[in-house]
Design a protein around this motif. Structure first.
Motif, mmCIF file in Angstrom:
data_model
loop_
_atom_site.group_PDB
_atom_site.id
_atom_site.type_symbol
_atom_site.label_atom_id
_atom_site.label_comp_id
_atom_site.label_asym_id
_atom_site.label_seq_id
_atom_site.Cartn_x
_atom_site.Cartn_y
_atom_site.Cartn_z
ATOM 1 N N ALA A 120 0.828 -1.205 0.000
ATOM 2 C CA ALA A 120 0.000 0.000 0.000
ATOM 3 C C ALA A 120 0.864 1.257 0.000
ATOM 4 C CB ALA A 120 -0.926 -0.010 1.216
ATOM 5 N N LEU A 121 1.943 1.270 0.825
ATOM 6 C CA LEU A 121 2.811 2.443 0.877
ATOM 7 C C LEU A 121 3.536 2.649 -0.454
ATOM 8 C CD1 LEU A 121 2.098 2.299 3.889
ATOM 9 C CD2 LEU A 121 4.496 2.823 4.394
ATOM 10 N N ASP A 122 3.982 1.569 -1.070
ATOM 11 C CA ASP A 122 4.637 1.680 -2.380
ATOM 12 C C ASP A 122 3.695 2.264 -3.425
ATOM 13 O OD1 ASP A 122 7.016 0.682 -1.429
ATOM 14 O OD2 ASP A 122 6.671 -1.372 -2.143
ATOM 15 N N ALA A 127 2.081 6.759 -6.841
ATOM 16 C CA ALA A 127 0.983 7.647 -7.255
ATOM 17 C C ALA A 127 1.241 9.095 -6.864
ATOM 18 C CB ALA A 127 -0.326 7.172 -6.634
ATOM 19 N N SER A 128 2.448 9.377 -6.339
ATOM 20 C CA SER A 128 2.879 10.746 -6.008
ATOM 21 C C SER A 128 2.049 11.379 -4.894
ATOM 22 C CB SER A 128 2.839 11.637 -7.261
ATOM 23 O OG SER A 128 3.666 11.098 -8.277
ATOM 24 N N PHE A 129 1.625 10.571 -3.941
ATOM 25 C CA PHE A 129 0.897 11.119 -2.801
ATOM 26 C C PHE A 129 1.843 11.932 -1.931
ATOM 27 C CE2 PHE A 129 -0.246 10.591 1.723
ATOM 28 C CZ PHE A 129 -1.431 11.308 1.727
ATOM 29 N N PRO A 231 1.638 -4.265 -9.927
ATOM 30 C CA PRO A 231 1.918 -2.972 -9.285
ATOM 31 C C PRO A 231 1.500 -1.771 -10.122
ATOM 32 C CG PRO A 231 3.945 -4.033 -10.017
ATOM 33 C CD PRO A 231 2.866 -5.039 -10.177
ATOM 34 N N VAL A 232 1.567 -1.904 -11.452
ATOM 35 C CA VAL A 232 1.157 -0.796 -12.316
ATOM 36 C C VAL A 232 -0.346 -0.566 -12.211
ATOM 37 C CG1 VAL A 232 1.028 0.050 -14.695
ATOM 38 C CG2 VAL A 232 3.079 -1.165 -13.890
ATOM 39 N N SER A 233 -1.091 -1.656 -12.289
ATOM 40 C CA SER A 233 -2.545 -1.554 -12.154
ATOM 41 C C SER A 233 -2.924 -1.006 -10.781
ATOM 42 C CB SER A 233 -3.185 -2.926 -12.371
ATOM 43 O OG SER A 233 -4.567 -2.890 -12.114
ATOM 44 N N LEU A 234 -2.222 -1.465 -9.742
ATOM 45 C CA LEU A 234 -2.486 -0.997 -8.390
ATOM 46 C C LEU A 234 -2.238 0.514 -8.276
ATOM 47 C CD1 LEU A 234 -3.064 -1.458 -5.384
ATOM 48 C CD2 LEU A 234 -0.682 -2.167 -5.105
ATOM 49 N N THR A 235 -1.104 0.961 -8.803
ATOM 50 C CA THR A 235 -0.778 2.389 -8.759
ATOM 51 C C THR A 235 -1.811 3.216 -9.506
ATOM 52 O OG1 THR A 235 1.589 1.953 -8.560
ATOM 53 C CG2 THR A 235 0.944 4.125 -9.402
ATOM 54 N N PHE A 241 -8.045 7.264 -7.704
ATOM 55 C CA PHE A 241 -8.835 7.575 -6.512
ATOM 56 C C PHE A 241 -8.391 8.902 -5.898
ATOM 57 C CE2 PHE A 241 -9.605 7.383 -1.932
ATOM 58 C CZ PHE A 241 -10.968 7.157 -1.921
ATOM 59 N N LEU A 242 -7.083 9.130 -5.851
ATOM 60 C CA LEU A 242 -6.575 10.368 -5.264
ATOM 61 C C LEU A 242 -7.059 11.607 -6.009
ATOM 62 C CD1 LEU A 242 -2.867 9.353 -4.511
ATOM 63 C CD2 LEU A 242 -4.677 9.762 -2.837
#
Length: 511
Positions: A120-122, A127-129, A231-235, A241-242
């Motif tokens: 989740a942190l990665d 995603a540049s949070f 990981p790409v799809s997750l990001t 969402f952000l």
């Protein structure tokens, strides 16, 4: 477990038996000797309540309370859905909307065996949070993973605060704008607190539940750790969402509407009602009907008069009453929402008329002909044996609605005359938009030979019908307010009264 037997005297002086029924105890529940004992207990008036799935139709169970009902189980008094989620008391309070737009809560459970916390942190980093992440580590989270997490956190563009042994999760949720969680209790708690949730599952068996809640609009499902999560799809999901504040706001409201944290209170109320029923075990009259609302549309005035006169009255609703109305364009939440609404309507009505003994089953709406008649008969027979009623009210055999006709057939079969049969009288009710529409097509027209003056309770009946707003149609439909009132006035004129209800006595035995 399948060989475990119930002792013969284990329920002396007990009114209710509550069984927690995970998959592992199913062999115990369906052991033939235990089925026989549990059936005897049910007939003796002991309430058998199960929390969780049952894998077979079990006629001896008084009530099933289940978050995710087994779709093949119809012959059970089923109360299902997120309404019955048991959360800690503090999560019943509606907190309003979160204020901190720059804080994210991450909580993956006790051990987090797949280290979803790091994943989740990665994803937030990719995603540049920018902001703050509070990660709650469970007691089983490994020290090696924690060390690695602390090392990686220095590379992130956001601050990371790691916490263990957190006692007050609710306050942490109130400080966040959204959260990551493994699907389960924490995810439900987030929903109850209006915290938009992005969820993983640790194991494949959890995935259908997470996918259901995603379809309901309560969360975003990110994938199962037992499969490789791209990981790409997750990001991409996290980044999208952000950037979508409107979606987050909708999810916040939807989560609270589906999971309000009051499940424990609802279950406690059900158990209290069952305790009250114990003193009302033997019934004078039972109404056996197909759908919620049928108890009012046809014979509601008569039902009211009987209760006011002190008669011991019970109600059996065999069908869930809504599934046939689902259209292709309706979302996944249609059935859950519709069932919730109609069950709430039924609950409100039985509470208002002080009806303490009632059953609500899940036979498919307008599809009773898909079920073996024997399934319907066994449900009804079990209740008749438990409550020993003298009089039954049910549907007319000439109704247009197939569920009504099958209900009548099942009642007649379940009440067939025998030396130990308690039932003397069986009445058929007139049901607007079914009895009147079915008569021209059937061999059995509705020709009433019993009338009940309901002049003094007609307005009360009409008021109760307002709770079934989804079942009421516009005039000139027979099931409109005007149509129901006109029908009562018509039968009243037939017998020289202001208002009446009409019935067919199908069988009467004078003792």
């Amino acid at each position: 477990m399948s060989d475990t037997l119930l002792p013969n005297n284990f329920l002396e002086n007990i009114n209710t038996l509550i069984l927690d029924t995970p998959q592992s105890v199913q062999p115990f529940l369906y052991n033939n000797c235990n089925i026989r004992k549990l059936s005897e207990l049910n007939e003796a008036g002991i309430n058998i309540v199960t929390l969780g799935h049952i894998s077979q139709n079990a006629y001896f169970i008084r009530t099933v309370i289940d978050l995710y009902p087994h779709q093949a189980i119809y012959a059970a008094n089923y109360l299902e859905g997120p309404d019955f989620l048991i959360l800690r008391p503090e999560f019943s309070e509606d907190p309003g909307h979160a204020q901190n737009a720059n804080e994210v809560l991450v909580c993956m459970g006790g051990s987090d065996p797949h280290d979803l916390t790091a994943m989740a942190l990665d994803s937030l980093h990719q995603a540049s949070f920018k902001g703050k992440v509070r990660a709650i580590l469970g007691p089983g989270y490994s020290e090696i993973n924690e060390k690695n997490l602390r090392q990686k956190s220095s590379q992130y563009a956001f601050s990371v605060q790691l916490e263990r042994d957190v006692k007050d999760m609710r306050s942490r949720m109130r400080q966040a704008a959204f959260g990551f969680s493994a699907f389960g209790t924490t995810a439900y708690e987030m929903m109850s607190q209006r915290l938009p949730a992005m969820v993983f599952t640790h194991y494949t068996w959890q995935s259908p539940s997470a996918q259901l809640f995603e379809k309901l609009g309560c969360c975003i499902y990110l994938g199962c750790a037992e499969y490789e999560i791209n990981p790409v799809s997750l990001t991409n999901k996290v980044a999208h969402f952000l950037s979508d504040n409107e979606a987050a706001a909708k999810m916040s409201d939807k989560g609270r509407s589906i999971v309000d944290g009051c499940g424990a209170k609802r279950i406690a109320n059900i158990l209290e009602q069952l305790e009250e029923e114990k003193g009302n075990q033997q019934l004078d009259i039972v109404y056996v009907l197909a759908h919620p609302g049928d108890e009012l549309f046809g014979g509601g005035g008569t039902l009211l008069k009987q209760i006011k006169a002190g008669k011991r009255v019970g109600l059996i609703i065999l069908g869930e009453g809504v599934s046939s109305r689902k259209r292709e364009e309706d979302g996944q939440d249609f059935i859950i929402t519709a069932r919730k609404e109609i069950r709430s309507s039924l609950q409100t009505v039985v509470d208002k008329i002080n009806l303490t003994t009632w059953y609500y089953y899940r036979f498919e709406d307008n599809r009773f002909d898909r079920h073996d008649l024997l399934d319907l008969v066994k449900v009804i027979e079990t209740i008749f044996k438990r409550h020993r009623p003298k009089t039954i009210y049910t549907h007319h055999p000439g109704d247009l609605n197939i569920d009504h006709r099958r209900t009548f057939e099942a009642v007649i079969t379940a009440s067939r005359p025998s030396a130990n049969q308690s039932i003397n009288n069986i009445y058929s009710i007139e049901m607007p938009s079914s009895t009147d529409w079915g008569t021209p097509l059937q061999k059995e027209p509705f020709v009433p030979n019993v009338f009940v003056d309901i002049s003094d309770v007609l307005e009360e009946k009409m008021d109760l019908l307002t709770h079934y707003s989804t079942e009421i149609c516009e005039d000139p439909h027979p099931r409109s307010f005007a149509g129901i009132r006109d029908r009562a006035r018509q039968w009243g004129r037939t017998i020289g009264r202001q208002a009446a209800e009409a019935f067919v006595l199908q069988r009467g035995i004078n003792e």
